[in-house]
Design a protein around this motif. Structure first.
Motif, PDB file in Angstrom:
ATOM      1  N   ARG A  39       0.912  -1.258   0.022  1.00 18.81           N
ATOM      2  CA  ARG A  39       0.145  -0.054  -0.154  1.00 18.81           C
ATOM      3  C   ARG A  39       0.923   1.148   0.084  1.00 18.81           C
ATOM      4  O   ARG A  39       0.384   2.128  -0.757  1.00 18.81           O
ATOM      5  CB  ARG A  39      -0.873  -0.098   1.033  1.00 18.81           C
ATOM      6  N   GLN A  40       2.045   1.150   0.872  1.00 20.95           N
ATOM      7  CA  GLN A  40       2.839   2.279   0.621  1.00 20.95           C
ATOM      8  C   GLN A  40       3.632   2.386  -0.590  1.00 20.95           C
ATOM      9  O   GLN A  40       3.752   3.639  -0.952  1.00 20.95           O
ATOM     10  CB  GLN A  40       4.017   2.173   1.882  1.00 20.95           C
ATOM     11  N   ALA A  41       3.883   1.301  -1.258  1.00 18.73           N
ATOM     12  CA  ALA A  41       4.422   1.606  -2.602  1.00 18.73           C
ATOM     13  C   ALA A  41       3.590   2.040  -3.615  1.00 18.73           C
ATOM     14  O   ALA A  41       3.829   2.897  -4.607  1.00 18.73           O
ATOM     15  CB  ALA A  41       4.892   0.193  -3.050  1.00 18.73           C
ATOM     16  N   LEU A  42       2.356   1.749  -3.540  1.00 19.11           N
ATOM     17  CA  LEU A  42       1.254   2.310  -4.522  1.00 19.11           C
ATOM     18  C   LEU A  42       0.933   3.911  -4.110  1.00 19.11           C
ATOM     19  O   LEU A  42       0.519   4.503  -5.099  1.00 19.11           O
ATOM     20  CB  LEU A  42       0.113   1.630  -4.324  1.00 19.11           C
ATOM     21  N   GLY A  43       1.635   4.477  -2.912  1.00 23.95           N
ATOM     22  CA  GLY A  43       1.262   5.778  -2.788  1.00 23.95           C
ATOM     23  C   GLY A  43      -0.175   6.009  -2.147  1.00 23.95           C
ATOM     24  O   GLY A  43      -0.673   7.145  -2.029  1.00 23.95           O
ATOM     25  N   MET A  44      -1.111   5.136  -1.776  1.00 18.72           N
ATOM     26  CA  MET A  44      -2.148   5.299  -0.968  1.00 18.72           C
ATOM     27  C   MET A  44      -2.069   4.971   0.381  1.00 18.72           C
ATOM     28  O   MET A  44      -1.890   3.811   0.712  1.00 18.72           O
ATOM     29  CB  MET A  44      -3.423   4.194  -1.877  1.00 18.72           C
ATOM     30  N   ILE A  91      10.518  -9.231   0.545  1.00 23.80           N
ATOM     31  CA  ILE A  91       9.478  -9.407  -0.505  1.00 23.80           C
ATOM     32  C   ILE A  91       8.854  -7.772  -0.820  1.00 23.80           C
ATOM     33  O   ILE A  91       8.560  -7.288  -1.937  1.00 23.80           O
ATOM     34  CB  ILE A  91       8.142 -10.346   0.277  1.00 23.80           C
ATOM     35  N   GLY A  92       8.804  -7.047   0.454  1.00 20.22           N
ATOM     36  CA  GLY A  92       8.310  -5.772  -0.015  1.00 20.22           C
ATOM     37  C   GLY A  92       9.340  -4.668  -0.836  1.00 20.22           C
ATOM     38  O   GLY A  92       9.231  -4.011  -1.350  1.00 20.22           O
ATOM     39  N   PHE A  93      10.720  -4.977  -0.409  1.00 18.79           N
ATOM     40  CA  PHE A  93      11.712  -4.425  -1.331  1.00 18.79           C
ATOM     41  C   PHE A  93      11.439  -4.489  -2.581  1.00 18.79           C
ATOM     42  O   PHE A  93      11.332  -3.865  -3.561  1.00 18.79           O
ATOM     43  CB  PHE A  93      13.021  -4.711  -0.765  1.00 18.79           C
ATOM     44  N   LEU A  94      11.207  -6.094  -3.028  1.00 12.77           N
ATOM     45  CA  LEU A  94      11.060  -6.378  -4.470  1.00 12.77           C
ATOM     46  C   LEU A  94       9.751  -5.712  -5.011  1.00 12.77           C
ATOM     47  O   LEU A  94       9.880  -5.488  -6.292  1.00 12.77           O
ATOM     48  CB  LEU A  94      10.998  -7.830  -4.791  1.00 12.77           C
ATOM     49  N   LEU A  95       8.711  -5.527  -4.220  1.00 12.63           N
ATOM     50  CA  LEU A  95       7.639  -5.061  -4.613  1.00 12.63           C
ATOM     51  C   LEU A  95       7.701  -3.363  -5.060  1.00 12.63           C
ATOM     52  O   LEU A  95       6.898  -2.679  -5.822  1.00 12.63           O
ATOM     53  CB  LEU A  95       6.368  -5.122  -3.740  1.00 12.63           C
TER      54      LEU A  95
END
Length: 260
Positions: A91-96, A201-205
């Motif tokens: 969710r943080q990577a998407l910016g929402m 996994i979060g880093f790869l996302l």
């Protein structure tokens, strides 16, 4: 009329007071009456095999105490840690910041945890719950039987370096081949390993969404639109990319396969 209401309220107060005194006397006097009657309310007996058997009251008390630890068991001894951390990073990577909401992410994490942990739950039900209901094993034996599947699951997901770290911190002697580490060592080692795996996994996302942010920021800077936030422009493109590649299915499938 006023006197009538005052009189009625006095009667109600006296009735409540009498009921409270009666209930207090019942609580104080009842244990002595139970003891004189010989009812096994709080008793521990030793059977022929040398094992201790607890009365039903003590078993219910122990069960209610275990239920207070149920949230900690669900969060710290299952796949819930990895799933929730990955969803939060996504969710943080998407910016929402608030979409999907916390309730949706927690609900999805709980059902995905139930799906991943279903083999372990089936083993616990087969080896501990059903024999205990059939009264073929004692409560202590049921707890030991329920602990074994969770220990094997956590040990399979725990890194050896994390396990050695907590064994050294707790001064636990070296384990023999096939011996399970104690819970006080296995649980924190499992938590640290799950957090490390979730961050990987979060880093790869994060990488593909970070690339989109960099491209949008470079385009806006080249056009001289430095006052416009790049997140506003990059957010639709990141959502479109995530939908086109069927991102939810990929993330959930990767999480489920990471435990096998």
């Amino acid at each position: 009329m006023k006197g009538f209401y005052l009189k009625a309220s006095g009667i109600i107060q006296n009735t409540v007071k009498h009921r409270f005194i009666f209930a207090l006397l019942l609580v104080v006097v009842s244990p002595s009456l139970w003891a004189e009657a010989g009812l096994p309310v709080l008793s521990v007996e030793t059977n022929e095999a040398g094992n201790q058997e607890y009365s039903v009251t003590l078993q219910i008390l122990g069960l209610m105490t275990l239920l207070t630890f149920l949230p900690a068991i669900v969060m710290m001894m299952t796949s819930f840690i990895r799933v929730t951390v990955v969803f939060a990073i996504l969710r943080q990577a998407l910016g929402m910041q608030q979409t999907p909401s916390n309730q949706i992410l927690i609900g999805l994490s709980l059902f995905l945890t139930l799906f991943i942990m279903s083999p372990v739950i089936e083993q616990v039900n087969e080896n501990a719950v059903q024999p205990y209901i059939a009264e073929t094993i004692t409560a202590t034996q049921a707890l030991d039987a329920a602990q074994a599947p969770f220990s094997r699951f956590m040990l399979e997901q725990t890194r050896e370096s994390d396990l050695v770290l907590f064994m050294d911190l707790s001064a636990t002697p070296p384990l023999s081949e096939g011996q399970m580490p104690p819970f006080k060592v296995l649980v924190p080692a499992f938590i640290i390993s799950e957090l490390k795996t979730a961050f990987q996994i979060g880093f790869l996302l994060f990488i593909p969404f970070l690339i989109i942010d960099l491209v949008i920021a470079s385009i806006l800077m080249a056009m001289g639109m430095m006052m416009l936030s790049p997140l506003i422009i990059s957010l639709p493109f990141k959502i479109m990319l995530f939908v086109l590649i069927d991102g939810w299915a990929l993330v959930v499938g990767t999480l489920a396969n990471s435990f096998t």
